[in-house]
Design a protein around this motif. Structure first.
Motif, PDB file in Angstrom:
ATOM      1  N   ALA A 125      37.578  40.004  33.918  1.00 34.47           N
ATOM      2  CA  ALA A 125      37.734  41.425  34.089  1.00 34.47           C
ATOM      3  C   ALA A 125      36.682  42.446  33.765  1.00 34.47           C
ATOM      4  CB  ALA A 125      39.120  41.944  33.820  1.00 34.47           C
ATOM      5  N   VAL A 126      35.940  42.884  34.729  1.00 33.35           N
ATOM      6  CA  VAL A 126      34.932  43.969  34.344  1.00 33.35           C
ATOM      7  C   VAL A 126      35.384  45.294  35.191  1.00 33.35           C
ATOM      8  CG1 VAL A 126      33.158  42.003  34.270  1.00 33.35           C
ATOM      9  CG2 VAL A 126      33.478  43.148  36.401  1.00 33.35           C
ATOM     10  N   PRO A 127      34.952  46.265  34.521  1.00 32.89           N
ATOM     11  CA  PRO A 127      35.437  47.502  35.040  1.00 32.89           C
ATOM     12  C   PRO A 127      34.913  47.972  36.274  1.00 32.89           C
ATOM     13  CG  PRO A 127      34.773  47.747  32.674  1.00 32.89           C
ATOM     14  CD  PRO A 127      34.227  46.274  33.038  1.00 32.89           C
ATOM     15  N   GLY A 128      35.522  48.598  37.218  1.00 30.04           N
ATOM     16  CA  GLY A 128      35.102  48.863  38.378  1.00 30.04           C
ATOM     17  C   GLY A 128      34.822  47.711  39.304  1.00 30.04           C
ATOM     18  N   ALA A 129      33.983  48.201  40.282  1.00 31.26           N
ATOM     19  CA  ALA A 129      33.539  47.065  41.227  1.00 31.26           C
ATOM     20  C   ALA A 129      32.066  46.517  40.864  1.00 31.26           C
ATOM     21  CB  ALA A 129      33.584  47.686  42.739  1.00 31.26           C
ATOM     22  N   THR A 173      39.416  46.724  38.055  1.00 34.61           N
ATOM     23  CA  THR A 173      39.972  46.337  39.638  1.00 34.61           C
ATOM     24  C   THR A 173      39.238  45.045  40.261  1.00 34.61           C
ATOM     25  OG1 THR A 173      38.440  47.952  40.496  1.00 34.61           O
ATOM     26  CG2 THR A 173      40.579  48.710  39.907  1.00 34.61           C
ATOM     27  N   GLN A 174      39.759  44.741  41.250  1.00 36.60           N
ATOM     28  CA  GLN A 174      38.761  43.526  42.112  1.00 36.60           C
ATOM     29  C   GLN A 174      38.821  42.529  41.282  1.00 36.60           C
ATOM     30  OE1 GLN A 174      35.134  45.207  43.648  1.00 36.60           O
ATOM     31  NE2 GLN A 174      36.410  45.815  45.758  1.00 36.60           N
ATOM     32  N   VAL A 175      39.774  41.867  40.311  1.00 38.33           N
ATOM     33  CA  VAL A 175      39.796  41.067  39.494  1.00 38.33           C
ATOM     34  C   VAL A 175      39.995  39.837  40.377  1.00 38.33           C
ATOM     35  CG1 VAL A 175      40.401  39.840  37.180  1.00 38.33           C
ATOM     36  CG2 VAL A 175      40.153  42.475  37.445  1.00 38.33           C
ATOM     37  N   LEU A 176      39.356  38.632  40.233  1.00 37.86           N
ATOM     38  CA  LEU A 176      39.679  37.565  41.002  1.00 37.86           C
ATOM     39  C   LEU A 176      40.717  36.714  40.619  1.00 37.86           C
ATOM     40  CD1 LEU A 176      36.044  36.367  42.100  1.00 37.86           C
ATOM     41  CD2 LEU A 176      37.988  37.259  43.732  1.00 37.86           C
ATOM     42  N   SER A 180      47.462  36.494  38.371  1.00 34.78           N
ATOM     43  CA  SER A 180      48.386  34.925  38.139  1.00 34.78           C
ATOM     44  C   SER A 180      47.630  34.502  36.830  1.00 34.78           C
ATOM     45  CB  SER A 180      48.415  34.113  39.288  1.00 34.78           C
ATOM     46  OG  SER A 180      47.245  33.853  39.757  1.00 34.78           O
ATOM     47  N   ALA A 181      46.463  34.821  36.398  1.00 28.00           N
ATOM     48  CA  ALA A 181      45.814  34.064  35.401  1.00 28.00           C
ATOM     49  C   ALA A 181      46.563  34.077  33.982  1.00 28.00           C
ATOM     50  CB  ALA A 181      44.313  34.556  35.374  1.00 28.00           C
ATOM     51  N   GLY A 182      46.548  33.016  33.324  1.00 25.65           N
ATOM     52  CA  GLY A 182      46.931  32.804  32.277  1.00 25.65           C
ATOM     53  C   GLY A 182      46.518  33.628  30.980  1.00 25.65           C
ATOM     54  N   VAL A 183      45.060  33.827  31.028  1.00 23.54           N
ATOM     55  CA  VAL A 183      44.370  34.381  30.294  1.00 23.54           C
ATOM     56  C   VAL A 183      43.212  35.198  30.935  1.00 23.54           C
ATOM     57  CG1 VAL A 183      42.635  32.579  29.523  1.00 23.54           C
ATOM     58  CG2 VAL A 183      43.071  34.237  27.993  1.00 23.54           C
ATOM     59  N   LEU A 184      43.030  36.417  30.412  1.00 25.53           N
ATOM     60  CA  LEU A 184      42.103  37.163  31.051  1.00 25.53           C
ATOM     61  C   LEU A 184      40.816  37.224  30.099  1.00 25.53           C
ATOM     62  CD1 LEU A 184      44.069  40.240  32.152  1.00 25.53           C
ATOM     63  CD2 LEU A 184      43.169  38.367  33.488  1.00 25.53           C
ATOM     64  N   LEU A 185      39.558  37.372  30.509  1.00 21.48           N
ATOM     65  CA  LEU A 185      38.414  37.554  29.759  1.00 21.48           C
ATOM     66  C   LEU A 185      37.829  39.130  30.218  1.00 21.48           C
ATOM     67  CD1 LEU A 185      38.415  34.481  29.661  1.00 21.48           C
ATOM     68  CD2 LEU A 185      35.991  34.554  29.380  1.00 21.48           C
ATOM     69  N   VAL A 186      38.132  40.101  29.412  1.00 17.66           N
ATOM     70  CA  VAL A 186      37.847  41.412  29.507  1.00 17.66           C
ATOM     71  C   VAL A 186      36.645  42.047  29.004  1.00 17.66           C
ATOM     72  CG1 VAL A 186      38.782  43.848  29.499  1.00 17.66           C
ATOM     73  CG2 VAL A 186      40.445  41.954  29.580  1.00 17.66           C
ATOM     74  N   ALA A 187      35.746  42.436  29.945  1.00 15.87           N
ATOM     75  CA  ALA A 187      34.326  43.121  29.094  1.00 15.87           C
ATOM     76  C   ALA A 187      34.772  44.668  28.775  1.00 15.87           C
ATOM     77  CB  ALA A 187      33.549  43.202  30.346  1.00 15.87           C
TER      78      ALA A 187
END
Length: 418
Positions: A125-129, A173-176, A180-187
């Motif tokens: 997950a990265v901010p914006g598009a 947004t636009q997080v592929l 449904s993902a079990g864990v998110l990698l967030v920037a």
């Protein structure tokens, strides 16, 4: 360099094509993408258990197959042929390399075996598009401006006094496969505006304050989500190191290392995406050739007309050139962005011609040809556009740099002057 595929690689290709041919036709794809997860979990588990697909590029010590990147590229050509909706791209191509490169030993042991077995999925997950910029595909990602630059917007990270761990606040947004993902990698940004740097954080699916919703997307085979973080607890990828400004330059989670790891992941992802696009373009061309052989016009097969033959021949040359470029990146991922540009262009042109050559039926939105057209358009929006992929590759190579200037990003004024 021996560019020929080994017997094992050819067996991967054959087995995967056989499975997907039986379980992933156009009707099955349309049914799978309209489920809550956006893919067929039963097929995903079969691919994981029989072929070890999500763990092809994961080290054996973590339960993976431990194959070379070329094996993953070859496999993804087949998934692209079938337009397979699955968490493969988000988990195995984007998340797993980042965890491998930046994660602490405990984090790698906790996450990578689940990725390899197909029981745990992940999303970046990265901010914006800004996904293509974050991965260093269309611009330099070192400055962190793509993540908001520490100002309002993006995702902010803070470490409350007297508490362990971190808290995240913001939106991506636009997080592929983010829904449904079990864990998110967030920037996220840490250290405030003055000492801001981008770090990566792990957020579990059941974390309090995490709100996820699936977004409407042009290409349903690549589900996207809006991720909101409302004072959500998170774990720093690479282990705790203070407030983000006190980490040593060589620490796993330092901002410079994050940018470098994202760029390296982007080059690998570009190779995989190029192979997927080539597979999709090849299949769109094959379906079109089959159609013009059967469709009659003026008492003869449509494909017998010379003008149609010329158009198909041009498409064949374009697809084969893109395939050669994609195969080359399996051995030299540094060329991934250029191969991706060529493959995306080939897919866009081939899908457009497929619609044209199918005639009136091809223009109906429900026709299968539009699955390939939507994949081409959506991938270029997410990871391109093509001209920016090529322009950034030229900047990195110093192709248009003034004489005597070292290769690297060209400042905007000089770029205009050139």
């Amino acid at each position: 360099m021996d560019a020929a595929f080994t017997a094992e690689q050819e067996e991967i290709r054959r087995t995967l094509r056989e499975i997907l041919g039986k379980r992933c036709g156009p009707d099955e794809v349309k049914s799978a993408v309209r489920t809550d997860t956006g893919y067929d979990p039963e097929l995903w588990q079969r691919l994981a258990q029989r072929l070890g697909l999500p763990g092809i590029a994961v080290a054996e010590e973590y339960g993976g197959v431990g194959c070379a990147p070329a094996d993953l590229v070859l496999a993804c050509e087949e998934t692209g042929r079938a337009l397979l909706p699955s968490p493969l791209l988000a988990t195995a191509v984007l998340a797993a390399p980042l965890v491998t490169a930046l994660g602490s030993p405990a984090q790698r042991s906790a996450l990578l075996p689940g990725f390899a077995a197909g029981t745990l999925t992940a999303a970046l997950a990265v901010p914006g598009a800004a996904l293509s910029t974050a991965l260093g595909l269309t611009a330099d990602n070192a400055g962190g401006e793509w993540a908001g630059g520490g100002r309002a917007g993006g995702v902010q990270a803070r470490r409350p006094e007297g508490e362990e761990g971190w808290r995240l606040y913001g939106e991506a947004t636009q997080v592929l496969d983010g829904h449904s993902a079990g864990v998110l990698l967030v920037a996220a940004h840490a250290g405030g505006f003055a000492r801001s740097r981008v770090l990566l954080f792990l957020v579990r699916a059941d974390a309090p304050g995490l709100v996820r919703s699936r977004q409407a997307a042009l290409d349903e085979t690549r589900p996207q989500a809006r991720v909101q973080l409302r004072d959500t607890p998170a774990e720093l990828l690479g282990g705790d190191g203070g407030d983000g400004s006190d980490r040593s330059a060589g620490s796993a989670g330092a901002g410079a290392d994050v940018a470098h790891a994202l760029a390296a992941t982007g080059r690998g992802a570009a190779a995989v995406l190029a192979a997927e696009a080539v597979g999709a373009a090849g299949q769109a061309l094959a379906r079109t050739v089959e159609y013009v052989r059967q469709r009659e016009q003026f008492g003869r097969a449509l494909g017998s007309f010379q003008a149609v033959k010329h158009r198909l021949a041009d498409l064949y040359v374009r697809v084969q050139a893109a395939r050669s470029a994609a195969y080359y990146t399996a051995w030299d991922p540094e060329q991934g962005p250029l191969a991706l540009a060529q493959a995306l262009e080939a897919l866009r042109v081939t899908a457009g011609e497929a619609i044209q050559l199918h005639g009136g039926i091809g223009f109906t939105w429900e026709h299968d040809a539009h699955l390939y057209f939507k994949r081409a358009a959506a991938d270029e929006l997410l990871f391109g556009p093509v001209h920016r992929l090529r322009a950034h590759a030229a900047d990195r190579a110093g192709l248009f740099a003034p004489q005597g200037r070292a290769p690297g990003p060209v400042p905007s004024r000089e770029r205009v002057a050139v």
